[in-house]
Each structure stands twice: as structure tokens, then as C-alpha cells.
Design a protein around this motif. Structure first.
Motif, PDB file in Angstrom:
ATOM      1  N   GLY A 180      27.376  37.256  15.537  1.00 27.80           N
ATOM      2  CA  GLY A 180      27.590  37.999  14.273  1.00 27.80           C
ATOM      3  C   GLY A 180      26.333  37.851  13.348  1.00 27.80           C
ATOM      4  O   GLY A 180      25.808  38.658  12.841  1.00 27.80           O
ATOM      5  N   TRP A 181      26.040  36.397  13.049  1.00 28.47           N
ATOM      6  CA  TRP A 181      24.781  36.298  12.268  1.00 28.47           C
ATOM      7  C   TRP A 181      23.510  36.578  12.950  1.00 28.47           C
ATOM      8  O   TRP A 181      22.682  37.291  12.333  1.00 28.47           O
ATOM      9  N   ALA A 182      23.353  36.419  14.149  1.00 25.01           N
ATOM     10  CA  ALA A 182      22.414  36.946  15.132  1.00 25.01           C
ATOM     11  C   ALA A 182      22.092  38.475  15.049  1.00 25.01           C
ATOM     12  O   ALA A 182      20.880  38.782  14.840  1.00 25.01           O
ATOM     13  N   LEU A 183      23.126  39.114  15.245  1.00 26.86           N
ATOM     14  CA  LEU A 183      22.796  40.578  15.002  1.00 26.86           C
ATOM     15  C   LEU A 183      22.703  40.933  13.445  1.00 26.86           C
ATOM     16  O   LEU A 183      22.047  41.811  13.326  1.00 26.86           O
ATOM     17  N   ALA A 184      23.398  40.418  12.436  1.00 28.45           N
ATOM     18  CA  ALA A 184      22.898  40.452  11.189  1.00 28.45           C
ATOM     19  C   ALA A 184      21.570  40.552  10.739  1.00 28.45           C
ATOM     20  O   ALA A 184      21.012  41.180  10.093  1.00 28.45           O
ATOM     21  N   VAL A 185      21.038  39.156  10.925  1.00 34.09           N
ATOM     22  CA  VAL A 185      19.682  38.765  10.710  1.00 34.09           C
ATOM     23  C   VAL A 185      18.578  39.870  11.487  1.00 34.09           C
ATOM     24  O   VAL A 185      17.704  40.207  10.663  1.00 34.09           O
ATOM     25  N   ALA A 186      19.063  40.251  12.749  1.00 38.94           N
ATOM     26  CA  ALA A 186      18.143  41.327  13.519  1.00 38.94           C
ATOM     27  C   ALA A 186      18.158  42.529  12.679  1.00 38.94           C
ATOM     28  O   ALA A 186      17.088  43.267  12.628  1.00 38.94           O
ATOM     29  N   VAL A 187      19.141  42.973  12.372  1.00 36.09           N
ATOM     30  CA  VAL A 187      19.245  44.225  11.870  1.00 36.09           C
ATOM     31  C   VAL A 187      18.710  44.204  10.478  1.00 36.09           C
ATOM     32  O   VAL A 187      18.097  45.486  10.022  1.00 36.09           O
ATOM     33  N   GLY A 188      18.763  42.992   9.714  1.00 39.37           N
ATOM     34  CA  GLY A 188      18.040  42.968   8.551  1.00 39.37           C
ATOM     35  C   GLY A 188      16.534  43.079   8.551  1.00 39.37           C
ATOM     36  O   GLY A 188      15.972  43.768   7.770  1.00 39.37           O
TER      37      GLY A 188
END
Length: 324
Positions: A180-188
Motif C-alpha cells: 500500500g505504501w509503495a503504491l501510494a508513493v509511486a502514484v504521488g
């Protein structure tokens, strides 16, 4: 030769919306502390965690999801590969998230505030689910028949006795905050940057997904559930609008002059004068005694055309005795 940039210019950071640094440090540290305490509070539900793990494993088979063992089989082809996966799982999760937040804070303050809110909402929802649904990871489930790669090949971030582990809650597999955090920072980063290669940031969550499944720390459903939670967070928290700076002319090349439309044109007995510009082309002809007509040609301006007299008109005037 100097070439102009093909894409839009990145705007300078808007420092007026950047939160105070000290406040942000306390806020992020407080959120992390609450998260760790909440995970520890959910520790100890051993029987319920294993019962839920059996339900999740059976549900994945009903949904015909890929077997986690297929991904682990790829990692077990060599010690170097499996150790690299364990190292990625142990060391990249927190530092990568912190580095991205710091960069967004310095270069994209608006996107930093948005990403920080998304991560806070996602983490809070995940913590609530950890308390409500304790889940043993697939490396502990006998039915999965998977290898605990961290324990066998190292390095490992968990203790030998999961029920007494005071550093981490090993029964908080659902949902996977690693993914979840990996996907969130990538989208950011994709939203905040302008590079044509910005979609490559999505490789981070993709590699993380393969690592958490291949090391038998998470199920496929753990990643699916956290993706659904993240989608809800994005629906509730819209990203900031992009701002663009006007494109500048390349160095050494003068900017094209501004085109000022002519206010209008008026005709006189001697020619056509045009306000606002001196560039015109006139054509003059004699159509009668003392009469002169000028027609102006201007780009974008339609002028009234004077009808031409018959060619014999001057001769007729000459016979009538009128002096020119």
C-alpha cells in the motif's frame, strides 16, 4: 544548437503552502508511533489469526488466484536472488517512503500535503482492519507449504516466536502496508512530476508485490484489499491541480512580435490610411477628372472595393470639353 524543451516546464515550488517543518516532523512521528502501538495491541490473537489464514487461502483457491508458491519458486532458483528479495522487504519499505515525502515537501509542497493525507488515511484504515481481522502470513500456514525465506536465507525482520514478538505484529498481514505504501508513493510521484518516464515509478509497487508474495509474507488478497482502501482514499482526497509556467523562447532566439490588429481603415480622396500599422500595399488608378481611388490590402482586414468605371469613361470626358 540549442533545442527547446518539448514538455511543459516544471513550476517552482510554492513555498506559501509548505507546512512548517517542525510541525510535520512531530505529526509524522506521532502517526508512526500510533501505528506501531496499534499493531502491537493487535498481537497475540494466534488461534483467530490461523483460522482467518485458512479462510483466506481457501478463498484464493475459489477465486482461482495464482498460487503464491509459483512466485516463490522463481526466487528459490538462487541464494543471491532470494536474499536480495529479503533485503528489499526489510530495508526499502520505510526509507523509500520517507525519501519520497521529503522530496515532495521540498519540491512539491501541495502534493506533499495530499500524499501525507492519503498515507494517513490508508494507514488508519489498515490499522483498524489489523485489529478486526488478525491474519497469519502464508509462511506460517501449513496448508500453503511455503518457505519462510527470511528465516532460512536471511535477513529476517521478525522474531522466532510470533506470539511474543514485541517489535512487530506478525499477525497483521491483511492488508499489506508494504504494498500500500509503495503504491501510494509511486502514484504521488507520477502525479507530481512531468517527466515522460514518470510511469516507471510504478515499478516500485510491482517489485514490492512480487517480493512480499515470493517471500511468503503476504497473500495476493492482502495486496488487493489495500489497493481497494487506497482507491477509497483517492476518491475522498483529490490531488491538487497542476500549475504550468508559460513556455520561454530558447536562448539566443528573439520572441516573435505581438500581432496588434488594426482598429480599422478609412478611405480618403488621395488614398487609404490604416491606423496601427504602416504596412499596406496600394493600387491607384484614374477613373475620372480629379478622382483617385486607392485599394488597401491588409492581412485579416476586408476593405471595401470601389467599382471600376468603364475604360471609355476618360475619353468621354475629354470630348465633353472638361479639362483634367
Amino acid at each position: 544548437m540549442i533545442h527547446a524543451r518539448s514538455g511543459p516546464v516544471d513550476p517552482e515550488p510554492d513555498t506559501s503552502v509548505r507546512p512548517p517543518l517542525v510541525r510535520e516532523l512531530f505529526l509524522v512521528a506521532g502517526l508512526f508511533l500510533v501505528y506501531k502501538l496499534g499493531r502491537l495491541a493487535a498481537n497475540g490473537h494466534v488461534e483467530e489469526a490461523f483460522r482467518n489464514a485458512g479462510h483466506v487461502w481457501d478463498l484464493e483457491r475459489v477465486l482461482h488466484l495464482p498460487d503464491e508458491g509459483a512466485v516463490q519458486g522463481l526466487l528459490l532458483h538462487g541464494h543471491t536472488l532470494v536474499q536480495a528479495a529479503n533485503t528489499y522487504y526489510a530495508t526499502v519499505h520505510f526509507p523509500a517512503t520517507l525519501v519520497v515525502l521529503v522530496w515532495l515537501y521540498l519540491r512539491r509542497p501541495r502534493h506533499y500535503v495530499w500524499s501525507r493525507r492519503v498515507l494517513a488515511v490508508l494507514t488508519g484504515a489498515a490499522l483498524a482492519l489489523h485489529l478486526l481481522f488478525p491474519l497469519a502470513p502464508p509462511r506460517m500456514l501449513p496448508a500453503a507449504d511455503l518457505v519462510d525465506t527470511g528465516k532460512v536465507y536471511g535477513p529476517s525482520v521478525y522474531g522466532d516466536t510470533p506470539a511474543d514478538d514485541s517489535l512487530a505484529n506478525q499477525f497483521a498481514a491483511m492488508p499489506s502496508l508494504h504494498f500500500g505504501w509503495a503504491l501510494a508513493v509511486a502514484v504521488g510521484l507520477v502525479v507530481a512530476t512531468r517527466s515522460r518516464w514518470r510511469l516507471l515509478w510504478l515499478l516500485h509497487p510491482l517489485v514490492t508485490l512480487l517480493v512480499i508474495v515470493g517471500t511468503a509474507n503476504h497473500y495476493w488478497l492482502d495486496a488487493i484489499v489495500v489497493t481497494a482502501l487506497l482507491s477509497v482514499a483517492y476518491a475522498a482526497l483529490r490531488p491538487p491541480a497542476r500549475t504550468h509556467r508559460p513556455r520561454q523562447a530558447p536562448a539566443g532566439q528573439a520572441a516573435p512580435p505581438a500581432r496588434i490588429p488594426a482598429p480599422g481603415a478609412y478611405a480618403s480622396g488621395t488614398g487609404t490610411r490604416v491606423a496601427g500599422t504602416g504596412a499596406f500595399e496600394a493600387r491607384t488608378g484614374m477613373y475620372g477628372a480629379g478622382e483617385r481611388t486607392t485599394r488597401a490590402r491588409l492581412p485579416g482586414i476586408r476593405t471595401r472595393r470601389t467599382p471600376e468605371l468603364p475604360a471609355r469613361a476618360p475619353r468621354a470626358y475629354a470630348r465633353s470639353g472638361v479639362r483634367r
